[in-house]
Design a protein around this motif. Sequence first.
Motif, PDB file in Angstrom:
ATOM      1  N   TRP A   9       6.931  65.797  -8.848  1.00 65.79           N
ATOM      2  CA  TRP A   9       7.466  66.620  -7.303  1.00 65.79           C
ATOM      3  C   TRP A   9       7.881  68.296  -9.021  1.00 65.79           C
ATOM      4  O   TRP A   9       8.062  67.538  -9.781  1.00 65.79           O
ATOM      5  N   ASN A  10       8.641  69.337  -8.227  1.00 65.21           N
ATOM      6  CA  ASN A  10       8.475  70.513  -8.975  1.00 65.21           C
ATOM      7  C   ASN A  10       9.703  70.831  -8.558  1.00 65.21           C
ATOM      8  O   ASN A  10       9.634  71.173  -7.119  1.00 65.21           O
ATOM      9  N   THR A  11      10.845  70.944  -9.326  1.00 62.58           N
ATOM     10  CA  THR A  11      12.099  71.880  -8.163  1.00 62.58           C
ATOM     11  C   THR A  11      12.328  72.786  -7.916  1.00 62.58           C
ATOM     12  O   THR A  11      11.912  73.698  -9.114  1.00 62.58           O
ATOM     13  N   GLU A  12      12.701  73.723  -7.245  1.00 60.23           N
ATOM     14  CA  GLU A  12      12.932  75.608  -7.189  1.00 60.23           C
ATOM     15  C   GLU A  12      14.629  75.166  -6.621  1.00 60.23           C
ATOM     16  O   GLU A  12      14.302  75.337  -5.308  1.00 60.23           O
ATOM     17  N   GLY A  13      15.122  75.600  -7.646  1.00 59.24           N
ATOM     18  CA  GLY A  13      16.326  75.429  -7.260  1.00 59.24           C
ATOM     19  C   GLY A  13      16.677  73.636  -6.536  1.00 59.24           C
ATOM     20  O   GLY A  13      16.998  72.999  -7.236  1.00 59.24           O
ATOM     21  N   THR A  14      17.610  74.326  -5.132  1.00 67.06           N
ATOM     22  CA  THR A  14      17.466  72.965  -3.693  1.00 67.06           C
ATOM     23  C   THR A  14      16.475  72.387  -3.613  1.00 67.06           C
ATOM     24  O   THR A  14      16.283  71.392  -2.712  1.00 67.06           O
ATOM     25  N   SER A  15      15.946  72.705  -3.323  1.00 69.70           N
ATOM     26  CA  SER A  15      14.555  72.613  -2.611  1.00 69.70           C
ATOM     27  C   SER A  15      13.048  71.799  -3.693  1.00 69.70           C
ATOM     28  O   SER A  15      12.838  72.156  -4.943  1.00 69.70           O
ATOM     29  N   TYR A  16      11.549  71.822  -2.632  1.00 66.28           N
ATOM     30  CA  TYR A  16      10.858  71.584  -4.103  1.00 66.28           C
ATOM     31  C   TYR A  16       9.450  72.297  -3.151  1.00 66.28           C
ATOM     32  O   TYR A  16       9.876  72.700  -2.620  1.00 66.28           O
ATOM     33  N   SER A  17       8.587  72.472  -4.214  1.00 63.59           N
ATOM     34  CA  SER A  17       7.500  72.841  -4.476  1.00 63.59           C
ATOM     35  C   SER A  17       6.928  72.427  -3.303  1.00 63.59           C
ATOM     36  O   SER A  17       6.320  71.476  -3.328  1.00 63.59           O
ATOM     37  N   VAL A  18       6.064  73.662  -2.193  1.00 62.77           N
ATOM     38  CA  VAL A  18       4.633  73.121  -1.780  1.00 62.77           C
ATOM     39  C   VAL A  18       4.031  73.874  -1.811  1.00 62.77           C
ATOM     40  O   VAL A  18       4.090  75.590  -1.668  1.00 62.77           O
TER      41      VAL A  18
END
Length: 175
Positions: free
Chosen positions: A39-48
């Motif tokens: 998965w790929n994180t974006e700050g404190t969330s993950y990419s969807v």
Amino acid sequence: MRRSKLTKTIASLLILSSILVLNPIGANAEWKQDSNGWWNTEGTSYSVGWKEIDGKWYYFGQDGYMKTGWIKYGGKSYYLNSDGSMAHDATIDGLTVGSDGAWNQIAGTSSIRLSNVNPNATTISGVASVKFGDITKIVFCDGSLKNDTVTVEDKQKIKEFAGYLDGSSSNRMAT
């Protein structure tokens, strides 16, 4: 003395504010992996959904995990390589994907042109205007592209299958 201290404090705050404004802290994105996948994180969330990373497109499910293989999105089929990047301008499993990454159904069946179709024919070869001797490969799939395909390249098996189709279609049309 007190005024000098207040001036220094205000000046320090202004300098600190200027540094933060001129050098904003960027979003910290990174790849991560566990036993379920990448998965790929974006700050404190993950990419969807679709995400462009380093010039390549990836698709992440609602669970945040990177997808691979064939997927359907927006009524089209896309192939995601083993590294997760979207394939484009390539032939995958005998199917052609275009520059946008979507499966091009017409290009995938380029030997059968719609202008050549004869709807009044009573055999498969008559409908498609294709000589069975010219067929070198048949790829079967269930249409969803989620399951494995079966490829037949044996000339004898192709001939038998083509004969079966012509025999079956003739019989059905005659009844």
